[in-house]
Design a protein around this motif. Structure first.
Motif, mmCIF file in Angstrom:
data_model
loop_
_atom_site.group_PDB
_atom_site.id
_atom_site.type_symbol
_atom_site.label_atom_id
_atom_site.label_comp_id
_atom_site.label_asym_id
_atom_site.label_seq_id
_atom_site.Cartn_x
_atom_site.Cartn_y
_atom_site.Cartn_z
ATOM 1 N N ALA A 6 37.405 35.840 -3.403
ATOM 2 C CA ALA A 6 37.725 35.480 -4.782
ATOM 3 C C ALA A 6 38.586 34.219 -4.825
ATOM 4 N N GLU A 7 39.486 34.052 -3.813
ATOM 5 C CA GLU A 7 40.368 32.889 -3.788
ATOM 6 C C GLU A 7 39.611 31.623 -3.403
ATOM 7 N N ARG A 8 38.557 31.732 -2.585
ATOM 8 C CA ARG A 8 37.812 30.578 -2.116
ATOM 9 C C ARG A 8 36.951 30.020 -3.242
ATOM 10 N N GLU A 9 37.005 28.704 -3.414
ATOM 11 C CA GLU A 9 36.200 28.070 -4.443
ATOM 12 C C GLU A 9 34.827 27.765 -3.870
ATOM 13 N N PRO A 10 33.777 27.927 -4.661
ATOM 14 C CA PRO A 10 32.442 27.608 -4.150
ATOM 15 C C PRO A 10 32.317 26.108 -3.891
ATOM 16 N N GLN A 11 31.689 25.779 -2.731
ATOM 17 C CA GLN A 11 31.501 24.391 -2.359
ATOM 18 C C GLN A 11 30.258 23.856 -3.068
ATOM 19 N N PRO A 12 30.321 22.694 -3.646
ATOM 20 C CA PRO A 12 29.139 22.149 -4.307
ATOM 21 C C PRO A 12 28.111 21.709 -3.259
ATOM 22 N N ILE A 13 26.837 21.963 -3.561
ATOM 23 C CA ILE A 13 25.747 21.604 -2.656
ATOM 24 C C ILE A 13 25.097 20.345 -3.184
ATOM 25 N N ASP A 14 24.942 19.373 -2.280
ATOM 26 C CA ASP A 14 24.300 18.124 -2.668
ATOM 27 C C ASP A 14 22.795 18.308 -2.526
ATOM 28 N N GLU A 15 22.152 18.682 -3.625
ATOM 29 C CA GLU A 15 20.722 18.959 -3.591
ATOM 30 C C GLU A 15 19.904 17.715 -3.311
ATOM 31 N N GLU A 16 20.336 16.598 -3.798
ATOM 32 C CA GLU A 16 19.604 15.360 -3.570
ATOM 33 C C GLU A 16 19.570 15.012 -2.089
ATOM 34 N N ALA A 17 20.690 15.221 -1.380
ATOM 35 C CA ALA A 17 20.746 14.909 0.057
ATOM 36 C C ALA A 17 19.892 15.903 0.844
ATOM 37 N N ALA A 18 19.887 17.164 0.420
ATOM 38 C CA ALA A 18 19.078 18.178 1.116
ATOM 39 C C ALA A 18 17.598 17.872 0.963
ATOM 40 N N TRP A 19 17.181 17.478 -0.243
ATOM 41 C CA TRP A 19 15.774 17.127 -0.463
ATOM 42 C C TRP A 19 15.400 15.858 0.284
ATOM 43 N N ALA A 20 16.297 14.930 0.375
ATOM 44 C CA ALA A 20 16.020 13.689 1.101
ATOM 45 C C ALA A 20 15.838 13.977 2.587
ATOM 46 N N ALA A 21 16.615 14.930 3.149
ATOM 47 C CA ALA A 21 16.474 15.290 4.561
ATOM 48 C C ALA A 21 15.143 16.000 4.810
ATOM 49 N N ILE A 22 14.724 16.828 3.870
ATOM 50 C CA ILE A 22 13.448 17.537 4.014
ATOM 51 C C ILE A 22 12.290 16.557 3.955
ATOM 52 N N VAL A 23 12.336 15.623 3.011
ATOM 53 C CA VAL A 23 11.263 14.650 2.861
ATOM 54 C C VAL A 23 11.230 13.708 4.058
#
Length: 181
Positions: A6-23
């Motif tokens: 509960a204390e830990r904040e969710p880390q934002p995911i860079d979706e654009e970078a993940a898609w660029a790595a897949i492509v």
């Protein structure tokens, strides 16, 4: 544990970078893990040699052969015998000696002789329905005597066979199916 989550904040995911790595990696074949051999081609699967067809140019061929890693599986190619392809040799007469008993063939059981009444009863039980079936298949006219012969023969033969059955009560010495006290 729940308090730490509960204390830990969710880390934002860079979706654009993940898609660029897949492509960017699309169409590239991943490298094999260390110590593995590349697959043989389909034409060479039935060969008995241990070497593979081709080694990647990037990986130099080692001087001494490596031992397979623990836990690796054994694969048998089509046409190559495996552990379940074993068959036992047929025994010969020379293999038997005095200590062997040989092969015993039990004699055929002797069936009791059926009397004439039982034979006619079975003929009526089987023949009655067969006669009616033939009449239907061949398109015969169902006359009263054909119906009486088929149905009456079946019922009469069945009643005869049931009436001639042996009863368990005939033996006076047998106390029945219960325990004897």
């Amino acid at each position: 544990m729940a308090e730490n989550d509960a204390e830990r904040e969710p880390q934002p995911i860079d979706e654009e970078a993940a898609w660029a790595a897949i492509v960017a990696g699309y169409g590239e074949e991943p490298t094999d893990p260390a110590g593995t051999k590349p697959f043989k081609s389909v034409e060479d699967l039935a060969l008995l040699e241990d070497d593979v067809n081709e080694t990647p140019e990037a990986a130099p061929k080692p001087d001494k052969p490596e031992k397979p890693a623990l836990g690796s599986s054994v694969v048998f190619a089509p046409g190559v015998g495996g552990p379940r392809d074993f068959s036992v040799a047929e025994p010969k007469d020379d293999d038997l000696d005095d200590s062997d008993e040989g092969h015993f063939v039990p004699p055929d059981p002797e069936l009791p002789e059926a009397d004439v009444t039982a034979k006619f009863a079975w003929l009526a039980v089987v023949g009655g329905p067969v006669l009616l079936l033939l009449a239907v298949l061949l398109g015969w006219e169902m006359t009263w005597w054909l119906t009486v012969l088929g149905v009456g023969g079946f019922l009469g033969g069945f009643a005869t066979l049931v009436a001639r059955m042996k009863h368990d009560d005939e033996d006076g010495d047998d106390p029945g199916r219960g325990a004897v006290v």
